[in-house]
Design an enzyme around this catalytic site. Sequence first.
Site, mmCIF file in Angstrom:
data_model
loop_
_atom_site.group_PDB
_atom_site.id
_atom_site.type_symbol
_atom_site.label_atom_id
_atom_site.label_comp_id
_atom_site.label_asym_id
_atom_site.label_seq_id
_atom_site.Cartn_x
_atom_site.Cartn_y
_atom_site.Cartn_z
ATOM 1 C CE LYS A 128 -3.800 9.171 8.132
ATOM 2 N NZ LYS A 128 -3.968 8.316 6.965
ATOM 3 C CD GLU A 175 -5.975 -16.412 0.542
ATOM 4 O OE1 GLU A 175 -7.106 -16.264 1.031
ATOM 5 O OE2 GLU A 175 -5.637 -15.974 -0.569
ATOM 6 C CG ASP A 191 -4.812 -5.961 9.382
ATOM 7 O OD1 ASP A 191 -4.654 -6.128 8.170
ATOM 8 O OD2 ASP A 191 -5.935 -6.032 9.923
ATOM 9 C CG HIS A 225 -2.175 5.951 0.052
ATOM 10 N ND1 HIS A 225 -2.197 7.252 -0.381
ATOM 11 C CD2 HIS A 225 -2.792 5.219 -0.903
ATOM 12 C CE1 HIS A 225 -2.815 7.309 -1.542
ATOM 13 N NE2 HIS A 225 -3.192 6.094 -1.879
ATOM 14 C CG ASN A 253 -1.842 1.146 1.323
ATOM 15 O OD1 ASN A 253 -1.464 2.275 1.015
ATOM 16 N ND2 ASN A 253 -3.057 0.905 1.773
HETATM 17 P P1 IMP Z 1 -5.289 -3.515 5.417
HETATM 18 O O1 IMP Z 1 -4.388 -3.225 4.261
HETATM 19 O O2 IMP Z 1 -5.930 -4.863 5.377
HETATM 20 O O3 IMP Z 1 -4.634 -3.195 6.724
HETATM 21 O O4 IMP Z 1 -6.539 -2.526 5.263
HETATM 22 C C1 IMP Z 1 -6.388 -1.209 5.541
HETATM 23 C C2 IMP Z 1 -7.656 -0.486 5.095
HETATM 24 O O5 IMP Z 1 -8.173 0.232 6.219
HETATM 25 C C3 IMP Z 1 -7.326 0.567 4.059
HETATM 26 O O6 IMP Z 1 -7.500 0.062 2.759
HETATM 27 C C4 IMP Z 1 -8.304 1.669 4.386
HETATM 28 O O7 IMP Z 1 -9.548 1.395 3.817
HETATM 29 C C5 IMP Z 1 -8.431 1.562 5.901
HETATM 30 N N1 IMP Z 1 -7.423 2.397 6.584
HETATM 31 C C6 IMP Z 1 -6.395 1.970 7.368
HETATM 32 N N2 IMP Z 1 -5.663 3.010 7.805
HETATM 33 C C7 IMP Z 1 -6.226 4.105 7.280
HETATM 34 C C8 IMP Z 1 -5.898 5.479 7.352
HETATM 35 O O8 IMP Z 1 -4.902 5.915 7.960
HETATM 36 N N3 IMP Z 1 -6.717 6.303 6.690
HETATM 37 C C9 IMP Z 1 -7.806 5.883 5.991
HETATM 38 N N4 IMP Z 1 -8.146 4.611 5.858
HETATM 39 C C10 IMP Z 1 -7.357 3.714 6.510
#
Ligand code: IMP
Length: 197
Positions: free
Chosen positions: A176, A41, A70, A11, A9
């Site tokens: 942020k 998975e 996560d 971001h 990710n």
């Molecule tokens: P992961 O990659 O399974 O941990 O999913 C993370 C998801 O949670 C992201 O795709 C966002 O939808 C949401 N998320 C997690 N952290 C943030 C944040 O800092 N800002 C906005 N959405 C977030």
Amino acid sequence: MELVIATTNLHKIREFRDMLKGIKHIDVLSLLNFPQYHPAEEVGKTFQEIAHAKALHAMNALQKWVLSDDSGIVVPSLNGAPGIKSRRYAGEDATDAENRQKLLKELAGTKEHERAAYFECCLVLASPNGFVKSSTGTCEGVILTEERGRNGFGYDPLFVKSEYDKTFAELEESTKNRVSHRRKALEKLLVTLESMS
Ligand code: IMP
């Protein structure tokens, strides 16, 4: 020394790079540096369990220090949804915009107190010599009735942190990164990260 953020990710990678830039001896990598790596998975019923599985899988495969994340947004009035399904709330391949639209729809017509929400982030730091440490950070706030701002990702345009006026997507990224759930979780690992060699 190298620390692999166990994510693709962009971001999240950008936020970690910014938050870790003060620790000069850490060279921040991510799973994008290892295109041959196959993530496991996602298994687990909590942010903690999933982050733990992500970290151990990446650490075993890469034999490097790894930091997994996560995270997601939790809305108590929706029984905790989107929660651990935040990334695929509107479907397996949903975009961030689709996930936000679904959340707006689920909360349509609700009262202010029913729009209370918090971000949660669970981090797990793991090394090939068997070291494992986890930490959690949360950030409380409210979900708006429409999107505001262009920064950040995921649910940022809908989320206003308590005692703030701007959404996470309207704040400067550096702001942020000083107050977020991710920052709070990372802070608890900073002493360990600073002493890594
Ligand atoms: P992961 O990659 O399974 O941990 O999913 C993370 C998801 O949670 C992201 O795709 C966002 O939808 C949401 N998320 C997690 N952290 C943030 C944040 O800092 N800002 C906005 N959405 C977030």
